[in-house]
Design an enzyme around this catalytic site. Structure first.
Site, PDB file in Angstrom:
ATOM      1  N   TRP A  84       0.838  -1.203   0.000  1.00  0.00           N
ATOM      2  CA  TRP A  84       0.000   0.000   0.000  1.00  0.00           C
ATOM      3  C   TRP A  84       0.872   1.252   0.000  1.00  0.00           C
ATOM      4  O   TRP A  84       0.542   2.263  -0.618  1.00  0.00           O
ATOM      5  CB  TRP A  84      -0.911   0.007   1.229  1.00  0.00           C
ATOM      6  CG  TRP A  84      -1.788   1.222   1.333  1.00  0.00           C
ATOM      7  CD1 TRP A  84      -3.023   1.385   0.793  1.00  0.00           C
ATOM      8  CD2 TRP A  84      -1.497   2.448   2.013  1.00  0.00           C
ATOM      9  NE1 TRP A  84      -3.528   2.635   1.092  1.00  0.00           N
ATOM     10  CE2 TRP A  84      -2.594   3.312   1.837  1.00  0.00           C
ATOM     11  CE3 TRP A  84      -0.400   2.902   2.752  1.00  0.00           C
ATOM     12  CZ2 TRP A  84      -2.638   4.589   2.381  1.00  0.00           C
ATOM     13  CZ3 TRP A  84      -0.434   4.176   3.291  1.00  0.00           C
ATOM     14  CH2 TRP A  84      -1.547   5.008   3.105  1.00  0.00           C
ATOM     15  N   HIS A  85       1.998   1.181   0.695  1.00  0.00           N
ATOM     16  CA  HIS A  85       2.878   2.346   0.790  1.00  0.00           C
ATOM     17  C   HIS A  85       3.669   2.603  -0.490  1.00  0.00           C
ATOM     18  O   HIS A  85       4.109   3.739  -0.714  1.00  0.00           O
ATOM     19  CB  HIS A  85       3.845   2.183   1.964  1.00  0.00           C
ATOM     20  CG  HIS A  85       3.210   2.370   3.299  1.00  0.00           C
ATOM     21  ND1 HIS A  85       2.580   1.342   3.980  1.00  0.00           N
ATOM     22  CD2 HIS A  85       3.086   3.472   4.088  1.00  0.00           C
ATOM     23  CE1 HIS A  85       2.105   1.805   5.123  1.00  0.00           C
ATOM     24  NE2 HIS A  85       2.389   3.093   5.212  1.00  0.00           N
ATOM     25  N   GLY A  86       3.882   1.597  -1.305  1.00  0.00           N
ATOM     26  CA  GLY A  86       4.627   1.831  -2.520  1.00  0.00           C
ATOM     27  C   GLY A  86       4.808   0.571  -3.335  1.00  0.00           C
ATOM     28  O   GLY A  86       4.814  -0.544  -2.799  1.00  0.00           O
ATOM     29  N   PHE A  88       2.743   8.143  -1.209  1.00  0.00           N
ATOM     30  CA  PHE A  88       2.117   6.840  -1.006  1.00  0.00           C
ATOM     31  C   PHE A  88       0.621   6.874  -1.287  1.00  0.00           C
ATOM     32  O   PHE A  88      -0.006   5.856  -1.360  1.00  0.00           O
ATOM     33  CB  PHE A  88       2.359   6.372   0.447  1.00  0.00           C
ATOM     34  CG  PHE A  88       3.803   6.511   0.858  1.00  0.00           C
ATOM     35  CD1 PHE A  88       4.818   6.091   0.018  1.00  0.00           C
ATOM     36  CD2 PHE A  88       4.123   7.080   2.080  1.00  0.00           C
ATOM     37  CE1 PHE A  88       6.139   6.223   0.403  1.00  0.00           C
ATOM     38  CE2 PHE A  88       5.447   7.213   2.468  1.00  0.00           C
ATOM     39  CZ  PHE A  88       6.446   6.787   1.636  1.00  0.00           C
TER      40      PHE A  88
END
Length: 466
Positions: free
Chosen positions: A322-324, A466
């Site tokens: 989800w962050h990257g 993000f």
């Protein structure tokens, strides 16, 4: 548009607030919607159309789920979730997937079988996608039983205080205020104070300590002594904390000025005694989303240790990604899965009972996880982690002289970061927030932050990526 920018502080916000406070209450959602779209369009003039399309599609889906729950509700929910995550995948993950699939298929066929799209990542897409999906699921589960007006839904999705970097707000948390809200002078004052404190965390702490991390990375991940490598890890740990907490406080303050109660997103996470406790305190609304909409539906911890471990694996792999879209984020998520799985066997409860040992455990482990989070080049990441345990320390270019220079230059800032990472400053603020000298201090923080912004030291919020 950044909260920590001259354009926002002295152009957008004053004009918006004057209009927002001047219009009758029944028109405030419309003003909020218009202002939020203008706010987003200033930074993403083309992708504002993508945001509007998302609003139209999902508002229709939500109405259909509520109206036709017994017949088409489930199908509509599935299709709308596929639409939202499909859009997120195309913009955020397509090129990453294409790159790696092309590598795998390279031995079968020459050339690129899957084309690259090279699309810029729309600001806040991960946040507003999760927020919209929570709304749709809550419609299906009956938490939102009444028909929501289009203006209220669109205002909820686009609300500029939390549109770009959260917190991830559930509709039920703002439902009553979407219908009617009164703006009290004390709420505006309280919001301004919170906003100014958050601005100070961002500009005076996060940005400043971030220059140390940047300086250390400029020296090269393979050229660091053990001390410099750990100094960099602690610097980045403070940078990402005060950067994101500062944004969350600013969002909370702006929300209060507008008549909303935006949920708390941080609870002194560096005071934790275990990794499990750390994640109960860090990015609270994201953890809540994964718990309520993925972990519990998968079975949570109700079906034995093996199934619980599998559920955690799914949740933390997706939390990382989800962050990257890169391998370091997946590795970061998998590391937390391993640590949390170990702690669930009883180690976590033991740590939380041992105050000193638990704090040391967190203070040592969390900076290591942030290094994995920060460095996307796997070769550079490997060298940096090796330097943290001394494998390349003898050949370090950034050695003892640099350590003393960095400590001399950033020592006071480190002490301030440690202090403000504890509950003490906010407790003192809550105790004395109506005293005249507190107002003086907050005004000084605001104008000192403005001075730093005008000096050109401002930089984007880390979580915008993000």
């Amino acid at each position: 548009m950044l909260f920590s920018s001259v354009e926002f502080l002295f152009r957008f916000l004053p004009v918006f607030m004057l209009l927002y406070l001047a219009v009758p209450g029944k028109y405030r959602n419309l003003v909020l919607l218009s202002g939020s779209l203008l706010f987003y369009g200033a930074g993403e003039p083309y992708y504002v159309l993508l945001l509007v399309l998302s609003i139209l599609v999902n508002y229709g889906a939500g109405r259909l789920i509520i109206d036709k729950k017994e017949t088409y509700g489930k199908i509509t929910l599935i299709l709308s979730i596929c639409y939202n995550f499909g859009v997120l995948f195309v913009f955020k993950y397509w090129d990453f997937a294409a790159q790696n699939l092309n590598r795998l298929l390279g031995g079968i066929s020459s050339g690129e079988m899957i084309p690259f799209l090279s699309l810029a990542l729309p600001l806040g897409i991960s946040f507003y996608t999760f927020q919209i999906v929570s709304y749709l699921i809550d419609c299906y589960n009956g938490r939102i039983g009444e028909k929501v007006s289009f203006t209220a839904f669109a205002s909820y999705v686009t609300m500029f205080p939390q549109l770009i970097a959260g917190p991830i707000v559930k509709y039920e948390e703002v439902a009553e205020r979407m219908k009617e809200r009164k703006i009290h002078p004390k709420a505006v004052e309280s919001g301004l104070k919170l906003f100014s404190i958050g601005l100070g965390y961002k500009v005076l702490l996060a940005n400043q300590i971030g220059t140390l991390w940047n300086s250390i990375m400029t020296a090269g991940a393979g050229n660091l002594s053990v001390a410099v490598a750990w100094l960099g890890a602690f610097a980045y740990s403070f940078q990402i904390y005060f950067d994101f907490w500062g944004y969350s406080l600013m969002a909370k303050g702006l929300g209060r000025m507008l008549g909303f109660r935006i949920p708390k997103n941080f609870d002194d996470p560096y005071m934790s005694r275990s990794v499990s406790e750390f994640w109960r305190r860090w990015h609270i609304t994201l953890g809540r989303w994964f718990k309520e909409y993925l972990y519990i539906p998968l079975g949570g911890n109700r079906k034995g240790y093996v199934r619980t471990a599998f559920n955690l694996l799914v949740v933390w792999t997706l939390t990382g990604l989800w962050h990257g879209a890169d391998f370091n984020f997946a590795l970061w998520g998998l590391l937390f899965f391993v640590l949390l799985s170990i702690e669930k066997k009883g180690f976590g409860k033991w740590l939380e009972q041992k105050k000193v040992i638990g704090h040391i455990y967190v203070i040592v482990l969390i900076p290591v996880t942030w290094v994995i989070f920060a460095i996307s080049d796997m070769h550079q990441l490997g060298m940096y982690l090796q330097n943290m345990i001394g494998i390349h320390a003898s050949n370090a270019l950034a050695g003892s002289e640099q350590v003393f220079r960095y400590i001399k230059q950033y020592g006071v800032l480190f002490i301030l970061c440690v202090l403000f990472a504890t509950p003490y400053p906010m407790k003192q603020y809550q105790k004395y927030k109506y005293k005249w000298y507190t107002v003086v201090i907050i005004v000084a923080i605001f104008w000192f932050s403005v001075y730093e912004i005008m000096s050109g030291s401002n930089n984007p919020f880390l979580y915008f990526r993000f």
